[in-house]
Motif scaffolding. Structure first.
Motif, mmCIF file in Angstrom:
data_model
loop_
_atom_site.group_PDB
_atom_site.id
_atom_site.type_symbol
_atom_site.label_atom_id
_atom_site.label_comp_id
_atom_site.label_asym_id
_atom_site.label_seq_id
_atom_site.Cartn_x
_atom_site.Cartn_y
_atom_site.Cartn_z
ATOM 1 N N ARG A 281 30.989 47.435 2.460
ATOM 2 C CA ARG A 281 30.324 48.235 3.506
ATOM 3 C C ARG A 281 30.873 47.852 4.876
ATOM 4 N NH1 ARG A 281 25.326 50.621 3.108
ATOM 5 N NH2 ARG A 281 24.902 49.878 5.209
ATOM 6 N N LEU A 282 31.110 48.869 5.692
ATOM 7 C CA LEU A 282 31.605 48.612 7.037
ATOM 8 C C LEU A 282 30.503 48.039 7.925
ATOM 9 C CD1 LEU A 282 33.826 48.824 9.153
ATOM 10 C CD2 LEU A 282 33.081 51.160 9.574
ATOM 11 N N SER B 56 33.500 40.086 8.526
ATOM 12 C CA SER B 56 34.618 40.221 7.595
ATOM 13 C C SER B 56 34.224 39.808 6.184
ATOM 14 C CB SER B 56 35.805 39.376 8.064
ATOM 15 O OG SER B 56 36.295 39.842 9.286
ATOM 16 N N LEU B 57 33.548 38.669 6.058
ATOM 17 C CA LEU B 57 33.124 38.208 4.731
ATOM 18 C C LEU B 57 32.123 39.166 4.114
ATOM 19 C CD1 LEU B 57 32.798 34.370 5.404
ATOM 20 C CD2 LEU B 57 34.564 35.550 4.070
ATOM 21 N N GLN B 58 31.190 39.670 4.919
ATOM 22 C CA GLN B 58 30.197 40.615 4.429
ATOM 23 C C GLN B 58 30.865 41.902 3.977
ATOM 24 O OE1 GLN B 58 29.331 43.620 6.348
ATOM 25 N NE2 GLN B 58 28.087 44.253 4.629
ATOM 26 N N ALA B 59 31.784 42.422 4.769
ATOM 27 C CA ALA B 59 32.468 43.667 4.420
ATOM 28 C C ALA B 59 33.326 43.485 3.175
ATOM 29 C CB ALA B 59 33.321 44.145 5.593
ATOM 30 N N VAL C 266 21.190 45.544 21.140
ATOM 31 C CA VAL C 266 20.583 45.638 22.474
ATOM 32 C C VAL C 266 20.343 44.243 23.034
ATOM 33 C CG1 VAL C 266 18.499 46.339 23.715
ATOM 34 C CG2 VAL C 266 19.574 47.916 22.116
ATOM 35 N N GLY C 267 19.817 43.337 22.205
ATOM 36 C CA GLY C 267 19.580 41.966 22.651
ATOM 37 C C GLY C 267 20.866 41.262 23.062
ATOM 38 N N LEU C 268 21.906 41.407 22.261
ATOM 39 C CA LEU C 268 23.192 40.794 22.620
ATOM 40 C C LEU C 268 23.765 41.417 23.891
ATOM 41 C CD1 LEU C 268 24.918 40.342 19.162
ATOM 42 C CD2 LEU C 268 24.242 38.555 20.767
ATOM 43 N N GLY C 269 23.601 42.729 24.033
ATOM 44 C CA GLY C 269 24.076 43.402 25.243
ATOM 45 C C GLY C 269 23.366 42.897 26.484
ATOM 46 N N LEU C 270 22.053 42.706 26.379
ATOM 47 C CA LEU C 270 21.296 42.179 27.522
ATOM 48 C C LEU C 270 21.714 40.748 27.863
ATOM 49 C CD1 LEU C 270 17.733 43.592 26.800
ATOM 50 C CD2 LEU C 270 19.319 44.296 28.611
ATOM 51 N N LEU C 271 21.912 39.923 26.841
ATOM 52 C CA LEU C 271 22.387 38.555 27.100
ATOM 53 C C LEU C 271 23.761 38.562 27.759
ATOM 54 C CD1 LEU C 271 21.300 36.703 23.844
ATOM 55 C CD2 LEU C 271 20.383 36.376 26.149
ATOM 56 N N LEU C 272 24.626 39.458 27.307
ATOM 57 C CA LEU C 272 25.956 39.581 27.892
ATOM 58 C C LEU C 272 25.867 39.988 29.364
ATOM 59 C CD1 LEU C 272 29.020 39.499 27.273
ATOM 60 C CD2 LEU C 272 28.837 41.917 26.704
ATOM 61 N N LEU C 273 24.993 40.937 29.668
ATOM 62 C CA LEU C 273 24.819 41.359 31.066
ATOM 63 C C LEU C 273 24.237 40.250 31.930
ATOM 64 C CD1 LEU C 273 23.586 45.032 30.631
ATOM 65 C CD2 LEU C 273 25.776 44.264 31.568
ATOM 66 N N LEU D 103 22.221 44.373 10.150
ATOM 67 C CA LEU D 103 22.455 44.677 11.560
ATOM 68 C C LEU D 103 21.559 45.834 12.001
ATOM 69 C CD1 LEU D 103 24.169 43.931 14.025
ATOM 70 C CD2 LEU D 103 25.766 45.699 13.322
ATOM 71 N N ARG D 104 20.793 45.617 13.034
ATOM 72 C CA ARG D 104 19.881 46.628 13.569
ATOM 73 C C ARG D 104 20.234 46.895 15.028
ATOM 74 N NH1 ARG D 104 19.038 47.357 8.914
ATOM 75 N NH2 ARG D 104 17.265 46.630 7.736
#
Length: 137
Positions: A97-98, A89-92, A109-116, A103-104
């Motif tokens: 920029r949305l 929110s602060l960055q946007a 992918v890394g966060l998704g793997l940690l979540l899984l 952010l890459r």
């Protein structure tokens, strides 16, 4: 991507800070008033098995209003997502920029793997060992 798809993305990008600010504001409101209606998890409704993001909305909302104990009890990623929403929110707001420049895809992918992995651990504790790793809802 089709022309209609590109137009939709351009319109979405023009809203800039409104999307993250709106999502964060909605979750703060949900944190202050937990009784407000929300969306139910379709996987849990159909199968009774929680998905990797079950309880994450409530955990994020609780984090945004400072109830970190409740947030972590619901989902460990709640405070992480709340911090991410505030940064987004602060960055946007600052850049208009949305999507943040830093952010890459590999970050997601890394966060998704940690979540899984977190979800698999909770599933193993709940359904393998019999310990209650998901909140009773």
């Amino acid at each position: 991507m089709s022309t209609a798809g590109r137009r939709w993305i351009r319109r979405l990008e023009r809203c800039g800070p409104l999307l993250p600010l709106g999502v964060t504001g909605l979750l703060v409101l949900k944190g202050l008033h937990p009784g407000l209606p929300g969306f139910s998890c379709p996987l849990r409704a159909l199968t009774g098995i929680p998905c990797p993001t079950c309880y994450l909305t409530r955990a994020t909302a609780a984090s945004l209003v400072g109830r970190f104990g409740d947030a972590v009890a619901l989902h460990a990623f709640g405070p992480v997502l709340a911090a991410g929403l505030l940064i987004w929110s602060l960055q946007a707001l600052g850049t208009g920029r949305l999507v943040p420049r830093f952010l890459r895809g590999r970050h997601l992918v890394g966060l998704g793997l940690l979540l899984l992995l977190y979800w698999a651990g909770r599933m193993g504790l709940t359904y393998g060992i019999g310990l209650q790793a998901f909140p009773l809802s």
